[in-house]
Design a protein around this motif. Structure first.
Motif, short mmCIF file in Angstrom:
data_model
loop_
_atom_site.label_atom_id
_atom_site.label_comp_id
_atom_site.label_asym_id
_atom_site.label_seq_id
_atom_site.Cartn_x
_atom_site.Cartn_y
_atom_site.Cartn_z
N ALA A 134 0.84 -1.20 0.00
CA ALA A 134 0.00 0.00 0.00
C ALA A 134 0.87 1.25 0.00
N PHE A 135 0.38 2.31 -0.66
CA PHE A 135 1.05 3.60 -0.68
C PHE A 135 0.12 4.63 -0.04
N LEU A 136 0.65 5.36 0.95
CA LEU A 136 -0.10 6.41 1.65
C LEU A 136 0.68 7.71 1.54
N PRO A 137 0.00 8.87 1.53
CA PRO A 137 0.73 10.14 1.49
C PRO A 137 1.37 10.43 2.85
N LEU A 138 2.49 11.15 2.83
CA LEU A 138 3.11 11.58 4.08
C LEU A 138 2.32 12.73 4.68
N SER A 139 2.36 12.85 5.98
CA SER A 139 1.57 13.87 6.67
C SER A 139 2.22 15.25 6.64
N ASP A 140 3.47 15.34 6.10
CA ASP A 140 4.16 16.63 6.10
C ASP A 140 3.81 17.48 4.89
N GLY A 141 2.91 17.00 4.04
CA GLY A 141 2.49 17.79 2.89
C GLY A 141 3.41 17.70 1.70
N THR A 142 4.47 16.89 1.76
CA THR A 142 5.37 16.74 0.63
C THR A 142 4.80 15.71 -0.35
N TRP A 143 5.58 15.46 -1.44
CA TRP A 143 5.15 14.50 -2.45
C TRP A 143 5.66 13.10 -2.15
N GLY A 144 6.17 12.89 -0.92
CA GLY A 144 6.66 11.58 -0.55
C GLY A 144 5.52 10.61 -0.27
N ALA A 145 5.89 9.37 0.08
CA ALA A 145 4.88 8.34 0.33
C ALA A 145 5.36 7.40 1.43
N LEU A 146 4.39 6.84 2.13
CA LEU A 146 4.63 5.80 3.11
C LEU A 146 4.25 4.47 2.47
N VAL A 147 5.19 3.54 2.40
CA VAL A 147 4.95 2.24 1.78
C VAL A 147 4.70 1.21 2.90
N VAL A 148 3.58 0.52 2.81
CA VAL A 148 3.17 -0.41 3.87
C VAL A 148 3.14 -1.82 3.31
N ARG A 149 3.80 -2.75 4.03
CA ARG A 149 3.76 -4.16 3.68
C ARG A 149 3.27 -5.02 4.84
N GLN A 150 3.01 -4.41 5.97
CA GLN A 150 2.62 -5.15 7.18
C GLN A 150 1.21 -5.71 7.02
N GLU A 151 1.05 -6.99 7.24
CA GLU A 151 -0.19 -7.70 6.91
C GLU A 151 -1.41 -7.16 7.65
#
Length: 341
Positions: free
Chosen positions: A230-247
């Protein structure tokens, strides 16, 4: 001496220099090295006699000449096939050495696969990854799309603000996924129904098998591949992403998506779905948010519209209710049955 401009390449027609060709033929016939005699031969051929020494040097560098160890004045002109084999031997040896080095390094790196697999299976730090650079995010999304096997879930707030160029790029990616039989489901805000590019994009992608629904409120931006990534947006407002693999976290995110999907409505252009009905739903949603004390900025963000558009809707609602304050609007809305019990 740089021979790269003179040496023949595989698959390329090569015409020897006339002086080189004449020198090779002369040595082949006479079996000896004699620059002075060769110079006279070149002159008789109408060639520059000064090229004799240079031509012999080139022929020797190309392994076409083999001096006699017992008599340096004598020399054999070797067949080109023999010279080619002699030239290729050190190059092929270097290639074999490079291949062996590559195989060794690959084996070294492959030794870490077990540790990577162990961390993935036990929910270690590798289950959550932060990608700060926009291009790195795009590369990660491209890899995930290319490796996706069965399903993509997307929550795309603010669908009404997308531009044609972005839609065209997204359609190319989606066409590749759908062509492999991947199921695609996407949630938009209702505002996407009023956006021409969004309407055209959804129509094209739906024809390929994608599914779209809209809602006045969405939980946020989300992309899930095969319920494994899964890809989620970062909370700092940048164009980065949080990548999630945890089941467990992936299951939670997919559950949120499924709940929103079940409450959303199939995508349709606003005119086709009835402008009045869409408008009434929007007004009721805004009234509920006003009654909950949300500020204009939060309302605009949750509805996927600009702050100016949100304030215009709020002003129209308060004017219709005859209210001069949000409190009065809440009371009037409650009396009119616009609020939930």
């Amino acid at each position: 001496m740089d021979l790269s401009a003179q040496a023949p390449c595989a698959g390329v027609e090569f015409a020897p220099d006339p002086a080189d060709a004449a020198a090779y033929s002369w040595v082949l016939e006479h079996g000896r090295l004699d620059p002075d005699a060769l110079a006279g031969h070149l002159a008789r051929q109408g060639l520059d006699p000064a090229a004799a020494t240079t031509a012999l040097d080139r022929l020797a560098a190309w392994q076409l000449l083999q001096p006699d160890p017992a008599d340096p004045a004598r020399c054999r002109a070797l067949p080109p096939q023999t010279a080619i084999a002699a030239l290729a031997a050190p190059v092929e040896a270097e290639i074999q050495r490079s291949r062996a080095e590559l195989a060794h390094r690959q084996a070294q790196v492959a030794g870490f696969l077990a540790y990577h697999r162990q961390v993935r299976e036990t929910g270690g730090a590798g289950e959550i990854e932060v990608i700060g650079d926009l291009q790195d995010v795009r590369d990660a999304l491209d890899r995930a799309s290319a490796e996706c096997r069965s399903e993509v879930l997307t929550s795309q707030p603010g669908g009404g603000s997308r531009v044609p160029a972005a839609m065209e790029e997204a359609l190319r990616r989606d066409r590749a996924l759908l062509g492999r039989g991947v199921r695609m489901r996407t949630l938009y805000h209702h505002t996407a129904r009023f956006n021409g590019p969004s309407q055209a994009y959804v129509e094209a992608a739906t024809a390929l098998g994608a599914e779209y629904r809209t809602a006045h409120e969405l939980f946020g931006r989300l992309i899930v591949f095969d319920r494994e990534l899964a890809f989620l947006p970062l909370s700092d407002g940048t164009w980065g992403a949080l990548v999630v693999r945890q089941e467990a976290l992936l299951a939670y995110l997919c559950g949120i998506f499924e709940q929103a999907w079940s409450l959303a409505r199939p995508f349709a252009a606003a005119a086709e779905d009835g402008l009045e009905q869409v408008s009434q739903e929007l007004d009721r949603t805004i009234v509920r948010m006003l009654a909950a004390g949300l500020k204009d900025e939060a309302i605009a963000r949750r509805l996927g519209m600009s702050l100016r558009t949100a304030r215009r809707h709020i002003a129209d609602i308060m004017d219709e209710l005859g209210a001069e304050s949000r409190f009065q609007a809440g009371v009037a809305a409650a009396r009119a049955g616009l609020l939930d019990d």
